[in-house]
Scaffold this active site. Structure first.
Site, PDB file in Angstrom:
ATOM      1  N   GLY A 131      50.344  32.841  29.658  1.00 41.66           N
ATOM      2  CA  GLY A 131      49.114  31.765  29.931  1.00 41.66           C
ATOM      3  C   GLY A 131      47.875  32.716  29.718  1.00 41.66           C
ATOM      4  O   GLY A 131      46.806  32.364  30.634  1.00 41.66           O
ATOM      5  N   ALA A 132      47.829  33.600  28.805  1.00 43.58           N
ATOM      6  CA  ALA A 132      46.665  34.343  28.625  1.00 43.58           C
ATOM      7  C   ALA A 132      45.456  33.792  28.007  1.00 43.58           C
ATOM      8  O   ALA A 132      44.602  34.380  27.983  1.00 43.58           O
ATOM      9  CB  ALA A 132      47.038  35.774  28.154  1.00 43.58           C
ATOM     10  N   ASN A 133      45.628  32.396  27.569  1.00 42.43           N
ATOM     11  CA  ASN A 133      44.424  31.994  26.820  1.00 42.43           C
ATOM     12  C   ASN A 133      43.524  31.232  27.555  1.00 42.43           C
ATOM     13  O   ASN A 133      42.400  30.812  27.178  1.00 42.43           O
ATOM     14  CB  ASN A 133      45.050  30.896  25.675  1.00 42.43           C
ATOM     15  CG  ASN A 133      45.672  29.709  26.493  1.00 42.43           C
ATOM     16  OD1 ASN A 133      46.880  29.950  26.915  1.00 42.43           O
ATOM     17  ND2 ASN A 133      44.891  28.710  26.328  1.00 42.43           N
ATOM     18  N   GLY A 135      41.810  30.701  31.900  1.00 45.82           N
ATOM     19  CA  GLY A 135      41.535  30.903  33.319  1.00 45.82           C
ATOM     20  C   GLY A 135      41.969  32.160  33.790  1.00 45.82           C
ATOM     21  O   GLY A 135      41.410  33.266  32.965  1.00 45.82           O
ATOM     22  N   ILE A 136      42.479  32.600  34.861  1.00 44.29           N
ATOM     23  CA  ILE A 136      42.766  34.030  35.433  1.00 44.29           C
ATOM     24  C   ILE A 136      43.685  34.681  34.367  1.00 44.29           C
ATOM     25  O   ILE A 136      43.373  35.976  34.231  1.00 44.29           O
ATOM     26  CB  ILE A 136      43.601  33.985  36.662  1.00 44.29           C
ATOM     27  CG1 ILE A 136      42.820  33.055  37.845  1.00 44.29           C
ATOM     28  CG2 ILE A 136      43.779  35.401  37.385  1.00 44.29           C
ATOM     29  CD1 ILE A 136      43.637  32.973  39.038  1.00 44.29           C
ATOM     30  N   GLY A 137      44.558  34.276  33.759  1.00 46.04           N
ATOM     31  CA  GLY A 137      45.495  34.668  32.679  1.00 46.04           C
ATOM     32  C   GLY A 137      44.492  35.410  31.557  1.00 46.04           C
ATOM     33  O   GLY A 137      44.796  36.601  31.049  1.00 46.04           O
ATOM     34  N   SER A 260      51.241  31.279  45.047  1.00 47.29           N
ATOM     35  CA  SER A 260      50.174  30.400  45.782  1.00 47.29           C
ATOM     36  C   SER A 260      50.248  30.382  47.276  1.00 47.29           C
ATOM     37  O   SER A 260      51.495  30.581  47.654  1.00 47.29           O
ATOM     38  CB  SER A 260      50.120  29.362  45.052  1.00 47.29           C
ATOM     39  OG  SER A 260      49.195  28.308  45.707  1.00 47.29           O
ATOM     40  N   TYR A 293      55.060  21.550  42.856  1.00 46.78           N
ATOM     41  CA  TYR A 293      54.439  22.828  42.385  1.00 46.78           C
ATOM     42  C   TYR A 293      54.659  23.896  43.584  1.00 46.78           C
ATOM     43  O   TYR A 293      54.843  24.865  43.517  1.00 46.78           O
ATOM     44  CB  TYR A 293      52.860  22.336  42.400  1.00 46.78           C
ATOM     45  CG  TYR A 293      51.889  23.800  42.312  1.00 46.78           C
ATOM     46  CD1 TYR A 293      51.741  24.293  40.976  1.00 46.78           C
ATOM     47  CD2 TYR A 293      51.124  24.141  43.259  1.00 46.78           C
ATOM     48  CE1 TYR A 293      50.798  25.480  41.047  1.00 46.78           C
ATOM     49  CE2 TYR A 293      50.535  25.230  43.081  1.00 46.78           C
ATOM     50  CZ  TYR A 293      50.301  26.133  41.990  1.00 46.78           C
ATOM     51  OH  TYR A 293      49.459  27.094  41.582  1.00 46.78           O
TER      52      TYR A 293
END
Length: 377
Positions: A131-133, A135-137, A260, A293
Site C-alpha cells: 500500500g505504498a502509493n 498515505g503513510i505507506g 491500530s 476493521y
C-alpha cells in the site's frame, strides 16, 4: 578571554564561534582551515581556541562533491536541490584529540520519518512496503528511498503506484524504487508477488505490512473471505509466510505490521472464552464495517507477537505499530461519514510524514535497521 580581546579578537558567547571577518573552510582531504578576510590570510589553528580540526565522517546521504571551472570545490545537496561552497560536514568537525560524544537522540510528537533517518545511509537495504502509493505507506517508502534503500512499492493500482514512484524520483533522481503489483484481496496475487520478488534474487531486510481497507460494504473476496479480514490480515500473514526464508537469509531483518489502537475495542472470543472464527469473517447480516476493521487489527497484533516469538531466534524480529489516531489519509475513503469525521479532526492529528516515523529504520548508534516503534500491546 582578556588576552583574546587584547589580541584584537572580539569576545563571543561560544568558545568555538569565529570572530567577525573569519571564515571556516575545508580541504579536499578533510582538514579545516580558517580564513581571515581582514588580513587576507589563512591558518590551520582556530583563531580563538588555537585548536586544529578535521571533518568527521563522509558527506551526508544525498550530497556530492564537485569541482567548478576554477578548480574550487563545491557541494550539491540533491535532496533539497541546492548548491553551496560550504562543506556540510563542517558542523560535525572534531579536534585532533576528539572527546567521546553522546550520540543519543531524542524524539517527540513532532518528529518525522525524515528526522529519524537523518544521517543514515540505507544503501544496500531492501524494503517492501504494501500500500505504498498513498498515505503513510507512501511517506514511508519515500523516506527510506531518499536515504538509499531499494524500495519495492507493492500496490494494487499500478497507475497510482507509478505516479507515486515518479514523485519520489522527482525529489531524488537516484532513488531506487520499483513498483510491483499486489492485490491483497487475492491469495493468487500474493503468491504471484512473492514468486516475482524471489526471482529478483534480492535480500529482504524490512517487510512493512501497511496496506489496509476500512469502511467498505460487505463483500467476499475471490477466496471466499470477508474483504476487510483478508486484505488487512490474512493476505499479509500469507505474504510473510511466503517471504520468511528471504527474511531469514537477510538478517538482521524485520517485519512491521501496522495495527491500530482500535484493536482494543473488540474481541474475537465467544461467550465461553473460545476463539470464534465466525466473528472474523461474518455473514452480511452480522457485518459492521468498523467492527470488522477492529477485529482485523487485533489479529495483526496477535500475529506480530507470535511471529516475533517464532522468528526472533533466527534474527528476524516483528513488531506491530499504531501510527496515530485518525490521520487524514485515503483509509476512510469508502464512506462519506468517515471522510467527514476524519476531515473534522484533521487539524488535531499528525501528518503522514510524522506518522511514518514509526516504520523508519534507524539506530541511535548508526543505521542498523533498528526501528522506533510505539507498541500497541
Amino acid at each position: 578571554m582578556a588576552a583574546l580581546k587584547y589580541a584584537g579578537l572580539d569576545d563571543t558567547d561560544s568558545e568555538d564561534e569565529l570572530p567577525p571577518g573569519w571564515e571556516e573552510r575545508s580541504t579536499k582531504d578533510g582538514w579545516v582551515y580558517f580564513a581571515n578576510h581582514v588580513d587576507e590570510k589563512t591558518q590551520w589553528e582556530h583563531p580563538k581556541t588555537g585548536k586544529r580540526k578535521r571533518i568527521a565522517g563522509d558527506l551526508p546521504y544525498g550530497w556530492e562533491q564537485e569541482t567548478d571551472d576554477n578548480g574550487q570545490t563545491y557541494f550539491v545537496d540533491h535532496l533539497n536541490k541546492r548548491t553551496t561552497y560550504l562543506d556540510p560536514r563542517l558542523a560535525f568537525t572534531v579536534d585532533d584529540q576528539p572527546m567521546k560524544m553522546s550520540t543519543r537522540q531524542k524524539y517527540d510528537g513532532n518528529t518525522t520519518a525524515m528526522d529519524i533517518l537523518q544521517g543514515c545511509d540505507l544503501s544496500g537495504k531492501v524494503v517492501i512496503v504494501t500500500g505504498a502509493n498513498t498515505g503513510i505507506g507512501f511517506e514511508t517508502a519515500r523516506s527510506v528511498a531518499l536515504h538509499g534503500a531499494t524500495v519495492i512499492m507493492a500496490c494494487r493500482n499500478l497507475q497510482k503506484a507509478n505516479e507515486a514512484k515518479r514523485q519520489i524520483l522527482d525529489e531524488w533522481h537516484k532513488a531506487k524504487v520499483e513498483v510491483m503489483i499486489l492485490d491483497l484481496a487475492s491469495f493468487r496475487s500474493v503468491e504471484n508477488f512473492a514468486d516475482a520478488f524471489k526471482s529478483k534474487n534480492l535480500p529482504l531486510h524490512v517487510l512493512i505490512c501497511n496496506a489496509a481497507w476500512m469502511g467498505g460494504s460487505w463483500q467476499l473476496t475471490e477466496d471466499n473471505f470477508e474483504w476487510t479480514f483478508q486484505v488487512n490480515h490474512l493476505s499479509h500473514v500469507y505474504l510473510v509466510s511466503l517471504l520468511q526464508d528471504d527474511l531469514r537469509h537477510s538478517i538482521p531483518s524485520r517485519v512491521v505490521v501496522v495495527s491500530s489502537e482500535s484493536h482494543r475495542f473488540t474481541d474475537i472470543k465467544d461467550s465461553s472464552g473460545k476463539l470464534d472464527l465466525g466473528l472474523l469473517s461474518p455473514s452480511k447480516k452480522d457485518y459492521w464495517a468498523m467492527l470488522a476493521y477492529n477485529r482485523s487489527k487485533l489479529c495483526n497484533v496477535l500475529f506480530s507477537q507470535e511471529l516475533n516469538r517464532r522468528l526472533s531466534p533466527h534474527g528476524v524480529t516483528s513488531n506491530s505499530v499504531h501510527p496515530g489516531n485518525m490521520m487524514y489519509s485515503s483509509l476512510p475513503r469508502n464512506w462519506w461519514g468517515y471522510r467527514l469525521l476524519f476531515s473534522l479532526v484533521r487539524p488535531f492529528t499528525k501528518s503522514m510524514l510524522k506518522n511514518a516515523r514509526g516504520y523508519s529504520p534507524h539506530s541511535k548508534y548508526g543505521c542498523n535497521l533498528e526501528i522506533r516503534l510505539y507498541p500497541v500491546y
